[in-house]
Design a protein around this motif. Sequence first.
Motif, short mmCIF file in Angstrom:
data_model
loop_
_atom_site.label_atom_id
_atom_site.label_comp_id
_atom_site.label_asym_id
_atom_site.label_seq_id
_atom_site.Cartn_x
_atom_site.Cartn_y
_atom_site.Cartn_z
N SER A 127 0.63 -1.10 0.33
CA SER A 127 0.47 -0.14 -0.15
C SER A 127 0.24 1.32 -0.24
O SER A 127 0.54 2.66 -0.73
CB SER A 127 -1.12 -0.22 1.26
N ALA A 180 3.24 1.92 -3.03
CA ALA A 180 1.40 2.93 -4.34
C ALA A 180 1.75 3.77 -4.60
O ALA A 180 1.72 4.71 -5.62
CB ALA A 180 -0.14 2.44 -4.16
N SER A 210 -7.17 -1.77 -0.96
CA SER A 210 -7.83 -0.72 -0.71
C SER A 210 -8.19 0.99 -0.43
O SER A 210 -8.14 1.99 -0.19
CB SER A 210 -9.10 -0.41 -1.75
N THR A 227 -5.03 2.03 0.98
CA THR A 227 -3.96 2.88 0.51
C THR A 227 -4.65 3.60 0.66
O THR A 227 -3.45 4.88 0.56
CB THR A 227 -3.79 1.74 -0.73
N VAL A 261 -7.56 3.05 -6.90
CA VAL A 261 -7.32 2.59 -6.30
C VAL A 261 -8.31 1.68 -6.82
O VAL A 261 -10.00 1.19 -6.47
CB VAL A 261 -7.18 2.50 -4.87
N ILE A 303 -3.53 2.03 -9.76
CA ILE A 303 -3.30 0.89 -8.83
C ILE A 303 -3.87 -0.20 -8.66
O ILE A 303 -5.33 0.27 -8.50
CB ILE A 303 -2.50 1.50 -7.55
N ASP A 304 -3.63 -1.52 -9.34
CA ASP A 304 -4.42 -2.27 -9.40
C ASP A 304 -3.84 -2.96 -8.42
O ASP A 304 -2.84 -4.25 -8.93
CB ASP A 304 -4.42 -2.62 -11.31
N ILE A 305 -4.51 -3.09 -7.34
CA ILE A 305 -4.38 -4.06 -6.21
C ILE A 305 -5.40 -5.47 -6.04
O ILE A 305 -5.80 -6.26 -5.45
CB ILE A 305 -3.85 -3.90 -5.07
N TYR A 308 -0.37 0.31 -12.73
CA TYR A 308 0.68 -0.23 -11.62
C TYR A 308 -0.14 -1.62 -11.34
O TYR A 308 -1.36 -1.48 -10.79
CB TYR A 308 1.79 0.31 -10.37
N ASN A 309 -0.01 -2.84 -11.27
CA ASN A 309 -0.04 -3.62 -10.78
C ASN A 309 0.26 -3.91 -9.03
O ASN A 309 1.71 -3.82 -8.56
CB ASN A 309 -0.60 -4.78 -11.74
N ASP A 365 4.39 -5.04 -9.81
CA ASP A 365 4.81 -3.29 -9.64
C ASP A 365 4.97 -4.11 -8.55
O ASP A 365 5.90 -2.88 -8.39
CB ASP A 365 4.39 -3.03 -10.37
N LEU A 366 4.51 -3.14 -7.46
CA LEU A 366 4.30 -3.86 -6.50
C LEU A 366 5.43 -3.79 -5.45
O LEU A 366 6.00 -3.38 -4.97
CB LEU A 366 2.75 -2.63 -5.73
#
Length: 441
Positions: A166, A169, A194, A197, A247, A276-278, A297-298, A301-302
């Motif tokens: 989180s 991001a 979410s 973050t 997010v 930010i795709d978590i 970014y998914n 990536d994080l």
Amino acid sequence: MHTLVVGLSHQTAPVELREKFSFDPDRIAIPLRSLRDMKSMLECVIVSTCNRTELYIVADQLHTGEYYAKAFLESWFRVSREEFVPHLYVKTNKDAVEHLFRVVCGLESLVIGETQILGQVKHAFQMALQAGTTGTLFNHLFKQAISLGKKAHTETEIGQNAVSVSYAAVELGKKLFTSFAKKTVLLVGAGKMSELTAKHFQSVGVKDVLVVNRTFSKAEELAKVFHGTAYPWGSLPQALLAADVVVSSTGAKNYVITHEMIQTVVSERKKPLFFIDIAVPRDIDPSVNELDNAFLYNMDDLEEIVAANIGLRQQEAERVGAWIAEEQTLFQEWLDTLGVVPVISALRTKALQIQADAMMKIERKLPDLTEQQRRVINKQTKSIVNQMMHDPIMRMKELASTEEKEVALQLFKHLFALELDNEQTDEVQGKVRPMGQPLMN
């Protein structure tokens, strides 16, 4: 004297047990004094946080101190020993000192390098000072530890790199936006990740939070947490137009944010949109990243950023570990000299008394000395005494750190015919106090 720490932490005990042993850090004077008044206890500090409860103790007997520390925890919290002792750790003397140094530097924290624990230990020490439960040893040790903690956090980057998904991001967002003060975060889905973050973004200046969720009541509930605005699911495109950071974590099986949807949004906005795709499976079509002014970014990536940053923190931790070893040596050297302090003091007292007696004889035999001549003679005779004492004192301090300390100490006292009463020796070691009375600082 013996130093020991008796405690529970996130490393040894589940939260269900730790929460039973929680002190109020601002109302800790009574338990501090209760602990200090138990048998063998000379000094104490209690550190209590959400992740640890630790009793730092100076005791005249190691095993007795450990026994009564456990008895204190059992009686204060009314929890049987059988329940908590298997989760308890006990560290003594050099290991206890090393543990304190590691704690204040953030090396024992849930997240390596976190800075909050330094302030918590500092507060715990201040509370113990006010309660009168510290003395010679802990006054020195905790000040040294706090100074080391400050050095670790200011002269290294141990706490500078994001080590949670989180917060990573947020760090990515900083590369795109110079300031978050006028930015808007959109939460797509009302999941915990979410929410967390969004909290991190809020901590760096984001004011406006929007929430879109398939169940509108859940969107409203989460929006209240951030004093934000809830949108119905069908209004997702409109919410995207108003957002700067998105997010997404819905748990959907297919993309909920498509290439076509974002192509329309960015063409109307004409300013950057940070995604930010978590979610797993992913919520956002990866081809969105091909669009101008769209940055996606998914989780991979994080997590890559987090792994790299953990590696950086561990490198810094090794550097801090070397400092801790140095500080341990310095503390041990100081501790070793405590035993020779009363002997050195006795030698100085005896030598200065000899000089004072000699001055009285000089003044009787030379009654016509002027005041200036008396001052010169007094100064010079004191100088002779100090020079004569200098080398023996330095040698005694050096021997204080060797295995021959006790033999050397006895020989030193014998050679200079020094007589020390028990009160002189005990006072320096921090042992003079009636039971239940605070140590003298």
